[in-house]
Design a protein around this motif. Structure first.
Motif, mmCIF file in Angstrom:
data_model
loop_
_atom_site.group_PDB
_atom_site.id
_atom_site.type_symbol
_atom_site.label_atom_id
_atom_site.label_comp_id
_atom_site.label_asym_id
_atom_site.label_seq_id
_atom_site.Cartn_x
_atom_site.Cartn_y
_atom_site.Cartn_z
ATOM 1 N N THR A 54 0.860 -1.177 0.000
ATOM 2 C CA THR A 54 0.000 0.000 0.000
ATOM 3 C C THR A 54 0.900 1.231 0.000
ATOM 4 O OG1 THR A 54 -1.674 1.258 1.220
ATOM 5 C CG2 THR A 54 -0.191 -0.115 2.521
ATOM 6 N N GLY A 101 -4.602 3.420 2.790
ATOM 7 C CA GLY A 101 -4.959 2.259 1.977
ATOM 8 C C GLY A 101 -4.641 0.935 2.616
ATOM 9 N N ASP A 144 -4.389 0.655 -4.518
ATOM 10 C CA ASP A 144 -4.869 1.996 -4.153
ATOM 11 C C ASP A 144 -6.221 2.217 -4.815
ATOM 12 O OD1 ASP A 144 -4.804 4.381 -2.813
ATOM 13 O OD2 ASP A 144 -3.081 5.206 -3.887
ATOM 14 N N THR A 149 -5.727 7.210 -8.817
ATOM 15 C CA THR A 149 -4.506 7.926 -9.146
ATOM 16 C C THR A 149 -4.836 9.006 -10.162
ATOM 17 O OG1 THR A 149 -2.214 7.720 -9.879
ATOM 18 C CG2 THR A 149 -3.829 6.343 -11.009
#
Length: 316
Positions: free
Chosen positions: A170, A175, A221, A224
């Motif tokens: 992570t 996360g 995740d 992004t």
């Protein structure tokens, strides 16, 4: 058509391809609506078919241009309410403004709560979304929220991949819970990348905790945008002896900076969904469709059936 005749699905302009995929999965036509803008950029919506007494689903991701897409959705809701739709459900594959979910410094807004208030005020009766940036956002709504997870889609993609030499990482503390769930299902050890933000879009990965040398790394995740965190982590992992570095990201809302960083080659593969309509040509991106997941959720919500089984991971 698999559904009753009182189900209608309409789409804004943010992700029309996904809306069409969902309708194809449900064996129905996408609703006929004009969603456009005046020359001064004001949004205009007109439903070109009768929706009186209908169960209406409006699909719109709120990625860039976020403000325009949110306003477009609000106007679609208002138009449906004034056209006497029986129930208005908004399907938001990617829920924007979710990062501002608390007051972490003085004199700042909680915009995710503001967006929730706006959707309810416009006339939404229900929200269907996927992989919120923060779980507590569900509680910001005074209407039912169905929060889906893209993980079953990712697990299905990874079904035949050898995970014996894999470590789940992570890129930040937030996360850890999501990464831990992946590590448990895949039977892999868990690692952590410590990072330091050096600017609005620049991140420096400073340290690693976990098994890296000679291993395949999978970074987990939820989203992004500039790929700063991902590429910084991938670079450090490769420097520490990682054999291959991939990432699983629910929402890929890449800007030009993010695309340039992915082309640097630190990250071998980025696996994401089509929650956001984005061109992935010449990028190391594998895009998986969430149309069956969202389509099944719409089908079950329309028939007042349980959607709990959509959270189950089969085959692991």
């Amino acid at each position: 058509m698999r559904n009753g005749t009182n189900l209608k699905i309409f789409s804004g302009n943010s992700n029309l391809p996904l809306a069409k995929e969902i309708c194809a999965y449900l064996d129905m036509e996408i609703g006929d609506a004009l969603v456009t803008s005046f020359p001064d950029s004001e949004s205009f919506v007109r439903y070109n078919e009768n929706i009186r007494g209908m169960d209406v689903y409006l699909l719109q991701s709120t990625n860039s241009p976020a403000n325009h897409n949110i306003m477009e959705l609000l106007i679609m809701i208002d138009a449906a309410r004034r056209a006497s739709a029986a129930r208005i459900s908004v399907v938001i594959p990617f829920f924007g403004y979710a990062r501002q979910d608390r007051k972490d410094q003085p004199r700042v807004p909680i915009t995710s709560k503001l967006i929730a208030n706006l959707l309810v005020a416009a006339g939404a009766n229900r929200v269907l979304t996927m992989d919120l940036h923060a779980q507590q956002i569900q509680g910001f709504f005074d209407i039912p929220v169905d929060h889906l997870y893209a993980s079953p889609v990712f697990f299905d993609y990874m079904r035949n991949r050898n995970t014996e030499n894999m470590t789940i990482f992570t890129p930040d503390v937030g996360g850890m819970k999501m990464a831990s769930a992946y590590a448990e299902v895949l039977g892999c050890p868990l690692g952590f990348v410590a990072k330091r933000r050096t600017g609005a879009s620049t991140v420096e990965a400073t340290n690693l905790v976990g098994e890296v040398e000679g291993r395949e790394i999978l970074i987990i995740d939820d989203m992004t945008e500039t790929a700063g965190t991902l590429t910084a982590a991938a670079k450090l992992l490769k420097e520490r002896g990682a054999k291959r570095v991939s990432a699983v990201i629910s929402h890929c809302v890449l800007n030009e900076t993010g695309k340039e960083r992915l082309q640097q080659g630190h990250l071998d593969e980025l696996v994401t969904t089509n929650s956001v309509n984005m061109q992935v040509d010449n990028l190391p991106i594998t895009q998986l469709s969430v149309a069956p997941l969202l389509g099944e959720a719409i089908q079950r919500t329309h028939t007042d059936s349980s959607i709990s089984s959509l959270f189950e991971v089969k085959g692991f």
